[in-house]
Design a protein around this motif. Structure first.
Motif, PDB file in Angstrom:
ATOM      1  N   PHE A  78       0.861  -1.178   0.000  1.00  0.00           N
ATOM      2  CA  PHE A  78       0.000   0.000   0.000  1.00  0.00           C
ATOM      3  C   PHE A  78       0.896   1.227   0.000  1.00  0.00           C
ATOM      4  CE2 PHE A  78      -2.964   3.138   1.818  1.00  0.00           C
ATOM      5  CZ  PHE A  78      -4.014   2.989   0.933  1.00  0.00           C
ATOM      6  N   ARG A  79       1.119   1.819   1.142  1.00  0.00           N
ATOM      7  CA  ARG A  79       2.134   2.866   1.214  1.00  0.00           C
ATOM      8  C   ARG A  79       3.518   2.242   1.320  1.00  0.00           C
ATOM      9  NH1 ARG A  79       2.368   7.809   5.619  1.00  0.00           N
ATOM     10  NH2 ARG A  79       3.956   9.042   4.533  1.00  0.00           N
ATOM     11  N   GLY A  80       3.526   1.109   1.896  1.00  0.00           N
ATOM     12  CA  GLY A  80       4.735   0.304   1.998  1.00  0.00           C
ATOM     13  C   GLY A  80       4.330  -1.159   1.908  1.00  0.00           C
ATOM     14  N   ARG A  81       5.280  -2.046   2.193  1.00  0.00           N
ATOM     15  CA  ARG A  81       4.973  -3.465   2.116  1.00  0.00           C
ATOM     16  C   ARG A  81       4.003  -3.842   3.223  1.00  0.00           C
ATOM     17  NH1 ARG A  81       6.503  -8.229   4.266  1.00  0.00           N
ATOM     18  NH2 ARG A  81       7.866  -7.155   5.756  1.00  0.00           N
ATOM     19  N   LEU A  82       2.970  -4.620   2.863  1.00  0.00           N
ATOM     20  CA  LEU A  82       1.987  -5.072   3.834  1.00  0.00           C
ATOM     21  C   LEU A  82       2.430  -6.395   4.429  1.00  0.00           C
ATOM     22  CD1 LEU A  82      -1.414  -4.336   2.018  1.00  0.00           C
ATOM     23  CD2 LEU A  82      -0.423  -3.094   3.935  1.00  0.00           C
ATOM     24  N   ALA A  83       2.447  -6.459   5.742  1.00  0.00           N
ATOM     25  CA  ALA A  83       2.749  -7.717   6.422  1.00  0.00           C
ATOM     26  C   ALA A  83       1.625  -8.718   6.151  1.00  0.00           C
ATOM     27  CB  ALA A  83       2.898  -7.472   7.921  1.00  0.00           C
ATOM     28  N   PRO A  84       1.889 -10.014   6.296  1.00  0.00           N
ATOM     29  CA  PRO A  84       0.847 -11.010   5.991  1.00  0.00           C
ATOM     30  C   PRO A  84      -0.456 -10.776   6.745  1.00  0.00           C
ATOM     31  CG  PRO A  84       2.973 -12.082   6.225  1.00  0.00           C
ATOM     32  CD  PRO A  84       3.185 -10.655   6.602  1.00  0.00           C
ATOM     33  N   GLY A  85      -0.352 -10.399   8.028  1.00  0.00           N
ATOM     34  CA  GLY A  85      -1.572 -10.153   8.789  1.00  0.00           C
ATOM     35  C   GLY A  85      -2.363  -8.971   8.248  1.00  0.00           C
ATOM     36  N   TRP A  86      -1.670  -7.884   7.943  1.00  0.00           N
ATOM     37  CA  TRP A  86      -2.321  -6.717   7.345  1.00  0.00           C
ATOM     38  C   TRP A  86      -2.920  -7.069   5.988  1.00  0.00           C
ATOM     39  CZ3 TRP A  86      -3.811  -2.089   8.937  1.00  0.00           C
ATOM     40  CH2 TRP A  86      -3.268  -1.572  10.120  1.00  0.00           C
ATOM     41  N   ARG A  87      -2.217  -7.887   5.230  1.00  0.00           N
ATOM     42  CA  ARG A  87      -2.695  -8.237   3.888  1.00  0.00           C
ATOM     43  C   ARG A  87      -4.024  -8.987   3.953  1.00  0.00           C
ATOM     44  NH1 ARG A  87       1.315 -11.060  -0.584  1.00  0.00           N
ATOM     45  NH2 ARG A  87      -0.049 -10.781  -2.411  1.00  0.00           N
ATOM     46  N   VAL A  88      -4.115  -9.932   4.885  1.00  0.00           N
ATOM     47  CA  VAL A  88      -5.367 -10.670   5.060  1.00  0.00           C
ATOM     48  C   VAL A  88      -6.472  -9.735   5.537  1.00  0.00           C
ATOM     49  CG1 VAL A  88      -6.494 -12.503   6.360  1.00  0.00           C
ATOM     50  CG2 VAL A  88      -4.191 -12.851   5.465  1.00  0.00           C
ATOM     51  N   ALA A 124      -7.323   5.375   5.799  1.00  0.00           N
ATOM     52  CA  ALA A 124      -6.546   6.245   6.689  1.00  0.00           C
ATOM     53  C   ALA A 124      -5.685   5.428   7.638  1.00  0.00           C
ATOM     54  CB  ALA A 124      -7.488   7.166   7.458  1.00  0.00           C
ATOM     55  N   ALA A 125      -6.235   4.324   8.134  1.00  0.00           N
ATOM     56  CA  ALA A 125      -5.455   3.471   9.041  1.00  0.00           C
ATOM     57  C   ALA A 125      -4.255   2.861   8.326  1.00  0.00           C
ATOM     58  CB  ALA A 125      -6.353   2.372   9.605  1.00  0.00           C
ATOM     59  N   LEU A 126      -4.470   2.438   7.080  1.00  0.00           N
ATOM     60  CA  LEU A 126      -3.356   1.870   6.321  1.00  0.00           C
ATOM     61  C   LEU A 126      -2.299   2.933   6.011  1.00  0.00           C
ATOM     62  CD1 LEU A 126      -5.152  -0.472   3.767  1.00  0.00           C
ATOM     63  CD2 LEU A 126      -3.626  -1.158   5.596  1.00  0.00           C
ATOM     64  N   TRP A 127      -2.736   4.149   5.745  1.00  0.00           N
ATOM     65  CA  TRP A 127      -1.798   5.217   5.435  1.00  0.00           C
ATOM     66  C   TRP A 127      -0.948   5.581   6.647  1.00  0.00           C
ATOM     67  CZ3 TRP A 127      -0.329   7.287   0.959  1.00  0.00           C
ATOM     68  CH2 TRP A 127       0.409   8.463   0.982  1.00  0.00           C
ATOM     69  N   LEU A 128      -1.553   5.545   7.846  1.00  0.00           N
ATOM     70  CA  LEU A 128      -0.833   5.929   9.062  1.00  0.00           C
ATOM     71  C   LEU A 128      -0.109   4.756   9.705  1.00  0.00           C
ATOM     72  CD1 LEU A 128      -3.553   8.237  10.655  1.00  0.00           C
ATOM     73  CD2 LEU A 128      -1.484   8.932   9.429  1.00  0.00           C
ATOM     74  N   ALA A 129      -0.460   3.521   9.321  1.00  0.00           N
ATOM     75  CA  ALA A 129       0.131   2.359   9.983  1.00  0.00           C
ATOM     76  C   ALA A 129       1.644   2.309   9.873  1.00  0.00           C
ATOM     77  CB  ALA A 129      -0.488   1.072   9.438  1.00  0.00           C
TER      78      ALA A 129
END
Length: 676
Positions: free
Chosen positions: A620-630, A660-665
């Motif tokens: 997304f903004r950066g690489r998504l970890a497996p948990g975030w991806r799911v 917004a959560a993904l952008w700030l994560a």
């Protein structure tokens, strides 16, 4: 297709150009006697199938038609001309068509078999086998058991119904749609592609998206999507369609199977990109009676979602692979982009005429004429000195004799002949005449496959209807109310996915609109939603994994695995599936005039598609970890499904919160700097 040479090539080209001119005349002159119009339509196009497509590729002559091919072409002309002569006899008889006898039975049976053979050569053996099976079922229906048993019918009666009737069979309404509506739009699409407007879209896409990550791929996607507004013909099954896109993406750094999947999905979208849509959409407009402008408006939403899904996937893949944009030296200036803007005037004219309620075929004719004139004047400004006097003469003739319908085609024919004669008399403008002839030839060749698909589908629908198999009685077996409509819609979608994998999209749309959509309508579903469901799933069927014909063709160009290509291409129909789910939802909960609800649903679906693209790419903004991806993928699916009782704007608010959560994560979970 054969690569003809010599005098044979000239003769076939002249015949193809003459076929286009006949259909252009038919679009302008207004309604011609239906049976005669449809018979002439097939008389022009059916012979080309035998002259250009060999009976056995690799064995039959590749550069010339064989003697049997010439015989079949002549027989197809003979069968068509006999139907034209019979049209006047049938029209004069108040009793309607009588059962043919003798040689007429032979001609009718021969015409049906010629269509089956032409389908096998030029379209697909699957449709040819289905039509042949339908004819056999019709002949043997007196000997079949159970519900397949039907009253006995003699061969003359069957031939009379399938060959000489206007309301069913070979010369029925489906062929009429091909002859009057589809043919002129095919000619418009070919002329638009050759007119140079694609250069404007390519430069516009480069200017808008060229500097971004993976800019070259985004330019290819945007240019192909915008060009789809002009062509309306899917090139997904054509291996040459992705030739400029696939090598460019692979050179930039995209994986070959990803590049091939993007090319397949982008080219397929042209079949439902307004205002010049594919033959399937035109056939649905003719069968359902829905105004073509209304189908264009309904399809526009799905097209935007489809292209958004592709652009988002390309963007996140470029971010993941850290692919650069186009260098500044390759970005055209706005002045260079807008230099080709006048080439869009014919399409704007088409949209204007459709919005004013003009018949689609007449609007397409004027857009076709404008395409020739604008293209010529744009490349050779001095051509205006020739075009303007002829245009004034035609306008004066129409103003004086316009009250008489016969004056229209005569005035246009005289004006076109005068214009071409003046152009040919000047050596500097003779290339314009050759170009016009080339457009007429290519348009005629492009009509062949569409005409055959419509004729075959018309015969198949007639056979099923005559045997009683296709009567929409299944609607009585389904529960009434929203539950029954939803179940019938899901079954229709599954059936279209199966039909679209084996049939050409136009034939699948004809069968679905004629036989399956009426079941939904009989249960109380909105007519537009039912037929749009047919269109979406018929077009998207060829993109679904496992490896489809389109994926195999694109993979062969990219040097990629067809299965991997099909998996990538299978991502992008997600947007079409969302549009299909929206149609299913509209079957149960139609939004009549609720523009705010519709806007909220579209925005929520768009946000869900962006999140789904991020989850599939793992970035997304950066690489998504497996948990975030799911988690992101699950949230995307929840947003894309139009759940009952949930306000569309509430879905969109949830999508905004997730984004917004993904952008700030990455900022929230980034490691803190060590204190000095």
């Amino acid at each position: 297709m054969r690569a003809l040479a010599g005098s044979t090539r000239i003769a076939v080209a002249a015949w193809s150009a003459l076929a286009t001119l006949f259909h252009v005349y038919g679009a302008l002159a207004g309604p011609i006697e239906p049976l005669a119009m449809r018979a002439l339509h097939l008389s022009f196009l059916l012979p080309l199938a035998f002259l250009l497509w060999p009976a056995r590729p690799g064995i039959s002559p590749a550069h010339r038609p064989s003697v049997p091919d010439l015989a079949l072409a002549l027989l197809s002309i003979l069968a068509g001309l006999h139907a034209v002569l019979a049209a006047s006899r049938i029209g004069a008889s108040s009793m309607g068509p009588a059962s043919p006898a003798g040689a007429e039975v032979l001609l009718g049976a021969m015409a049906l078999l010629l269509v089956v053979e032409a389908l096998r050569r030029a379209v697909t053996p699957i449709l040819a086998a289905l039509v042949a099976a339908g004819l056999l079922l019709l002949l043997a229906r007196d000997h079949l058991p159970g519900i397949l048993h039907h009253h006995d019918a003699q061969l003359p009666e069957i031939v009379g119904a399938l060959y000489l009737a206007e309301g069913i069979g070979l010369h029925g309404p489906v062929t009429g749609i091909s002859a009057t509506l589809v043919a002129i739009f095919v000619a418009l699409g070919v002329a638009s592609e050759r007119g140079g407007a694609a250069r404007f879209f390519r430069n516009l896409g480069t200017r808008v998206a060229g500097r971004q990550d993976g800019g070259l791929a985004k330019v290819a996607v945007l240019a192909s999507a915008l060009s789809g507004t002009l062509s309306g013909a899917s090139a997904a099954r054509d291996p040459a369609a992705g030739s400029p896109v696939i090598p460019a993406m692979a050179k930039l750094g995209y994986e070959p199977h990803f590049a091939a999947g993007v090319a397949v999905s982008t080219s397929a979208a042209s079949q439902f990109t307004p205002p010049v849509m594919g033959a399937g959409a035109l056939a649905i407009a003719g069968i359902s009676g829905i105004p073509y402008a209304q189908i264009c408006l309904a399809a526009a939403i799905g097209v935007l979602l489809h292209m958004l899904a592709i652009v988002a996937s390309v963007h996140f893949e470029a971010k993941r692979l850290r692919l650069p944009g186009i260098p500044e030296a390759g970005i055209p200036a706005w002045r260079e982009v807008m230099r080709d803007a006048p080439l869009l005037l014919p399409i704007l004219l088409l949209v204007l005429l459709l919005s004013l309620g003009s018949p689609p075929q007449l609007a397409a004719f004027w857009a076709l004429l404008a395409t020739f004139l604008v293209s010529w004047v744009h490349r050779h400004p001095r051509a205006i000195l020739l075009v303007l006097p002829v245009a004034i003469a035609v306008a004066l003739a129409l103003a004086r004799f316009g009250a008489h319908d016969a004056a229209w085609p005569l005035s246009i024919a005289l004006g076109a002949a005068s214009l071409l004669a003046m152009l040919w008399s000047r050596p500097g403008t003779r290339p314009l005449v050759r170009e016009a002839f080339g457009v007429l030839v290519d348009a005629g060749l492009a009509m062949v496959v569409v005409a055959l698909a419509c004729a075959g589908a018309g015969i198949l629908v007639a056979c099923l209807a005559e045997t009683g198999v296709a009567i929409p009685a299944p609607g009585a077996m389904l529960p009434q109310g929203p539950g029954g409509i939803l179940l019938a819609g899901a079954l229709l979608a599954a059936a279209m996915l199966l039909l679209g994998r084996g049939l050409q999209a136009t034939a699948a749309c004809v069968v679905g609109a004629s036989l399956l959509a009426p079941v939904l309508v009989s249960l109380g579903a909105p007519v537009l939603a039912a037929h749009m469901l047919v269109l979406w799933f018929a077009v998207l069927a060829d993109l679904m994994p496992p490896a489809s014909a389109a994926s195999r063709a694109a993979a062969s160009l990219a040097g990629a695995d067809p299965v991997l290509t099909s998996r990538v291409a299978g991502r992008f129909p997600l947007a079409g599936l969302v549009a299909g789910l929206g149609c299913l939802h509209a079957l149960v909960v139609p939004m009549q005039g609720a523009w705010l609800d519709l806007l909220g649903a579209v925005l929520a679906s768009a946000a869900g598609l962006v999140l789904a693209a991020a989850a599939l790419a793992g970035h997304f903004r950066g690489r998504l970890a497996p948990g975030w991806r799911v988690a992101v993928g699950t949230a995307a699916m929840l947003l894309l499904v139009p759940l009952a009782g949930i306000d569309p704007w509430a879905r969109f608010a949830c999508a905004a919160a997730i984004g917004a959560a993904l952008w700030l994560a990455p900022l929230a979970f980034a490691p803190r700097r060590a204190m000095p």
